[in-house]
Each structure stands twice: as structure tokens, then as C-alpha cells.
Design a protein around this motif. Sequence first.
Motif, short mmCIF file in Angstrom:
data_model
loop_
_atom_site.label_atom_id
_atom_site.label_comp_id
_atom_site.label_asym_id
_atom_site.label_seq_id
_atom_site.Cartn_x
_atom_site.Cartn_y
_atom_site.Cartn_z
N LEU A 91 -7.59 -1.80 0.14
CA LEU A 91 -6.13 -2.09 1.08
C LEU A 91 -5.41 -2.87 -0.14
O LEU A 91 -4.17 -2.78 -0.12
CB LEU A 91 -6.49 -2.66 2.21
CG LEU A 91 -7.02 -1.73 3.30
CD1 LEU A 91 -7.70 -2.61 4.35
CD2 LEU A 91 -6.03 -0.86 4.01
N GLU A 92 -5.84 -3.80 -0.72
CA GLU A 92 -5.47 -4.89 -1.34
C GLU A 92 -4.71 -4.01 -2.55
O GLU A 92 -3.51 -4.30 -3.05
CB GLU A 92 -6.39 -5.97 -2.00
CG GLU A 92 -6.58 -6.92 -0.98
CD GLU A 92 -7.52 -8.17 -1.16
OE1 GLU A 92 -8.24 -8.07 -2.34
OE2 GLU A 92 -8.11 -8.75 -0.31
N GLU A 93 -5.61 -3.24 -3.25
CA GLU A 93 -5.06 -2.28 -4.35
C GLU A 93 -3.57 -1.52 -3.90
O GLU A 93 -2.83 -1.56 -4.76
CB GLU A 93 -5.93 -1.36 -4.98
CG GLU A 93 -7.04 -1.98 -5.54
CD GLU A 93 -8.11 -0.96 -6.31
OE1 GLU A 93 -8.30 0.13 -5.57
OE2 GLU A 93 -8.85 -1.42 -7.05
N GLU A 94 -3.82 -0.90 -2.75
CA GLU A 94 -2.78 -0.17 -2.19
C GLU A 94 -1.49 -1.04 -1.84
O GLU A 94 -0.32 -0.61 -2.22
CB GLU A 94 -3.07 0.70 -1.20
CG GLU A 94 -3.95 1.72 -1.30
CD GLU A 94 -3.33 2.92 -2.14
OE1 GLU A 94 -2.31 3.14 -1.96
OE2 GLU A 94 -4.18 3.35 -2.80
N LEU A 95 -1.63 -2.33 -1.36
CA LEU A 95 -0.60 -2.89 -1.09
C LEU A 95 0.12 -3.57 -2.36
O LEU A 95 1.17 -3.98 -2.40
CB LEU A 95 -0.92 -4.20 -0.29
CG LEU A 95 -1.39 -3.93 1.18
CD1 LEU A 95 -2.13 -5.02 1.96
CD2 LEU A 95 -0.13 -3.39 1.99
N ASN A 96 -0.65 -3.90 -3.36
CA ASN A 96 -0.07 -4.53 -4.53
C ASN A 96 0.69 -3.42 -5.69
O ASN A 96 0.83 -3.58 -6.59
CB ASN A 96 -1.04 -5.15 -5.53
CG ASN A 96 -1.71 -6.31 -4.63
OD1 ASN A 96 -0.88 -6.88 -3.90
ND2 ASN A 96 -2.97 -6.80 -4.73
#
Length: 90
Positions: free
Chosen positions: A84-89
Motif C-alpha cells: 500500500l505504501e509503495e502504491e501511495l508513493n
Amino acid sequence: MNELTKIAYNCKKATFLIEKKLIGKITLREKMELKMHLAGCTICKTFERQSAVINRMVKELFSNVQKENLKLDEQFKENLQHRLEEELNK
């Protein structure tokens, strides 16, 4: 174009109203707008049916999970959080 005729050509608003109706209440005006849109849009009619099925299945799933008290393991949660963090960044 007046407000009532705008919904006839607005699938985004129609899908919003479909979801709103499934989780709560919509106003009489919203009901009229949605009915008007669905009268001419087979795609949104299909979306409404599919969304109702999905909502029912999710409710059943959560009902069963609460009865069984199932939990995700920590490794799965960490991997999910990382994704999720990778997608948001991006």
C-alpha cells in the motif's frame, strides 16, 4: 441543462447514488434521479445488480469472520502495508 437531466448522462453520479442507496438512505430527489438514469443506462443497471451481490457477500463474509474470530497473520499485514505504501508513493 437542468439538474434532473444532468443525471441522465452522468454515470459517475449514478454509481455514487447506487452505492449510497446500498449502505444507507437516499433522498426522494436522488431516487428520482437514479431511476431516470437507470431507465436508459444498462451498464449502470448491471453495476447496481453486481454491487448489491458484492455488498451482500462482504456482509456475509464479515459476519462469518466475527463468528470465527479470524485474524490475519502479522507477515501478511506487513506485506500488505508495504504494498500500500509503495502504491501511495508512486
